[in-house]
Write a protein that holds these residues in place. Sequence first.
Motif, short mmCIF file in Angstrom:
data_model
loop_
_atom_site.label_atom_id
_atom_site.label_comp_id
_atom_site.label_asym_id
_atom_site.label_seq_id
_atom_site.Cartn_x
_atom_site.Cartn_y
_atom_site.Cartn_z
N GLU A 134 -50.89 -22.93 29.78
CA GLU A 134 -51.94 -24.33 28.77
C GLU A 134 -52.75 -23.84 30.50
N ARG A 135 -52.02 -24.71 32.16
CA ARG A 135 -52.35 -24.87 32.60
C ARG A 135 -53.17 -24.77 33.37
N ASP A 190 -50.74 -5.96 26.62
CA ASP A 190 -51.32 -6.18 25.28
C ASP A 190 -51.52 -6.74 24.76
N GLY A 191 -52.35 -7.44 24.14
CA GLY A 191 -52.91 -7.97 22.67
C GLY A 191 -53.11 -9.89 23.90
N GLU A 192 -52.26 -10.50 23.52
CA GLU A 192 -52.97 -12.09 23.52
C GLU A 192 -52.75 -11.96 24.95
N GLY A 193 -51.71 -11.08 26.04
CA GLY A 193 -51.67 -10.99 27.57
C GLY A 193 -53.16 -10.29 27.80
N ARG A 194 -53.18 -8.92 27.24
CA ARG A 194 -54.52 -8.71 27.70
C ARG A 194 -56.04 -9.30 27.39
N GLU A 195 -55.76 -10.16 26.30
CA GLU A 195 -57.20 -11.14 26.18
C GLU A 195 -57.50 -12.36 26.89
N THR A 196 -56.30 -12.57 27.20
CA THR A 196 -55.71 -13.81 28.76
C THR A 196 -56.78 -13.44 29.64
N ALA A 197 -55.32 -12.51 30.32
CA ALA A 197 -55.79 -12.17 31.66
C ALA A 197 -57.55 -11.66 31.65
N ALA A 198 -57.92 -10.89 30.36
CA ALA A 198 -59.46 -10.64 30.95
C ALA A 198 -59.96 -11.75 31.04
N ALA A 199 -60.14 -12.17 30.16
CA ALA A 199 -61.62 -13.81 30.19
C ALA A 199 -60.68 -15.02 31.44
N TRP A 200 -59.71 -15.00 32.21
CA TRP A 200 -59.44 -15.10 33.70
C TRP A 200 -60.07 -14.56 34.65
N ARG A 201 -60.11 -13.27 34.56
CA ARG A 201 -60.90 -12.22 35.48
C ARG A 201 -62.03 -12.81 35.36
N GLU A 202 -62.57 -12.41 33.80
CA GLU A 202 -64.40 -12.24 34.07
C GLU A 202 -64.99 -14.13 34.57
N THR A 203 -63.86 -14.94 34.09
CA THR A 203 -64.38 -16.51 34.75
C THR A 203 -63.85 -16.91 36.20
N ALA A 220 -46.06 -14.12 37.45
CA ALA A 220 -45.02 -14.31 36.84
C ALA A 220 -45.41 -13.80 35.25
N LEU A 221 -46.97 -13.98 34.77
CA LEU A 221 -46.75 -13.53 33.50
C LEU A 221 -46.95 -12.65 33.54
N ARG A 222 -46.94 -11.67 33.96
CA ARG A 222 -47.42 -10.54 34.03
C ARG A 222 -45.80 -9.47 33.81
N LEU A 223 -45.14 -9.74 35.15
CA LEU A 223 -44.05 -9.32 35.81
C LEU A 223 -42.75 -9.63 34.32
N PHE A 224 -42.95 -11.06 33.36
CA PHE A 224 -41.98 -11.47 33.36
C PHE A 224 -42.03 -12.24 31.57
N PRO A 225 -42.42 -10.88 30.30
CA PRO A 225 -43.58 -11.18 29.26
C PRO A 225 -43.20 -12.53 28.48
N ASP A 226 -41.37 -12.05 28.37
CA ASP A 226 -41.11 -13.63 27.58
C ASP A 226 -39.69 -14.92 28.98
N HIS A 227 -41.25 -15.15 29.56
CA HIS A 227 -40.47 -16.53 30.99
C HIS A 227 -40.78 -17.01 29.30
N PRO A 228 -39.18 -18.10 29.90
CA PRO A 228 -39.48 -18.95 29.28
C PRO A 228 -40.44 -20.03 29.81
N ASP A 229 -40.77 -20.74 30.28
CA ASP A 229 -41.54 -21.54 30.53
C ASP A 229 -43.21 -20.75 30.61
N ALA A 230 -43.95 -19.53 29.90
CA ALA A 230 -44.91 -18.90 29.83
C ALA A 230 -46.49 -19.84 29.31
N ALA A 231 -45.90 -20.97 28.29
CA ALA A 231 -47.12 -21.22 27.51
C ALA A 231 -47.53 -22.42 27.90
N ALA A 232 -46.36 -22.93 28.71
CA ALA A 232 -47.28 -24.02 29.78
C ALA A 232 -47.71 -23.43 30.80
N VAL A 233 -47.68 -22.44 31.21
CA VAL A 233 -48.59 -21.89 32.90
C VAL A 233 -49.21 -20.83 31.98
#
Length: 374
Positions: free
Chosen positions: A100-101, A148-161, A85-98
């Motif tokens: 964080e969780r 791009d930007g924060e999304g790429r950084e988050t995804a890359a960090a989670w993938r490495e983890t 959902a974060l990948r396909l819907f960059p403007d997801h209304p609950d993106a911040a909660a996702v």
Amino acid sequence: MNTPDSLADADAEALLAGRSDWVDAAVASRLTEHPLESVDTEYPHYVGAVEGPAGPTPPSEQHPVFYGCFDWHSAVHSHWALVRALRLFPDHPDAAAVRERVGARLTPENVAAEVAHFEEHDSFEKPYGWGWLLRLAAELHLWAEEADGEGRETAAAWRETLRPLEDRIAELVASEFLAQERPFRVGTHDNSAFALACVLDYARTVGREGLAAEAADTARRFYADDADWPLGYEPLGWDFLSPGLTEADLMRRVLPPAEFETWLDGFLPDLTAPPNDEILDPVPVDPDSADGVALHLVGLNVATAWSLAGIADALGDDHRHADRLRESAGRHATYGVDRAFTDDYAGAHWLSSFVLFLITREEGGIAPTPWGGD
């Protein structure tokens, strides 16, 4: 049922298109509502293990990443749904909660604990949970490539983890699953064809060509000689997958188009005659039934929709079964999606993932084109 209007009103064509461009904020939020709640719901929890006299260890201690959602594999594919959902819907209304969780779960210490569990229990969640874990890794890979930007950084960090667990599961798949002598032809978690499709999709998405070749070889060894599948016997109980159609959905990933058509013609019985024609209509189910296991049949209708649609797509328009299968896929999709958004936890902890899989099946990570294909 509490289905957003835009999803409830979606016709079969929209549901089967596999694209996310028609999904509005209400649908995006509804698709993640139950996964977001369920990943933090520790109890009730199914362990499926023999415990000693000291009593069971709390799920959050055994599996600090994937302890919610009643069982481990549901927690994994709920995380897959949240990441997709974060990948396909960059403007997801609950993106911040996702963010964080999921971010709170995916820490090196928590992943190390998950890896340690598999060092001691090398058949835990084989093969269904393994397949979904690899899908989650593939989804993170796609997000890191596309964002791009924060999304790429988050995804890359989670993938490495997650990578140590990803690598451990990939090792187990190669040594403990692909080496099996025979497939399990059931409509529940032990289904070999569904897990093989997950492994194959993962390997092709992330570029693990060796694993992809091994998975394809295993699929051919298991299923290439199958013929006259008794579709009239399905469902076989509280199935959430069609054994026959899941197998065919796998083989369309493995065989070249002309070879797949020949194989399918030998595999399918006469779909115009009873009892085989019953597979073309959704399995009736009361989503408000007091028996939560009956909600497996809601998932079965959704999974049958994506299998039929994928098979029809692989056949093209000229095959004698193409229109029949595509029309059946539409009936299964509308019936299944309409009943999937139950507030009964027996279904709520997993059905949203199945709906997301169906309606975004053309958005990457699901049945990618083999290397060398068009």
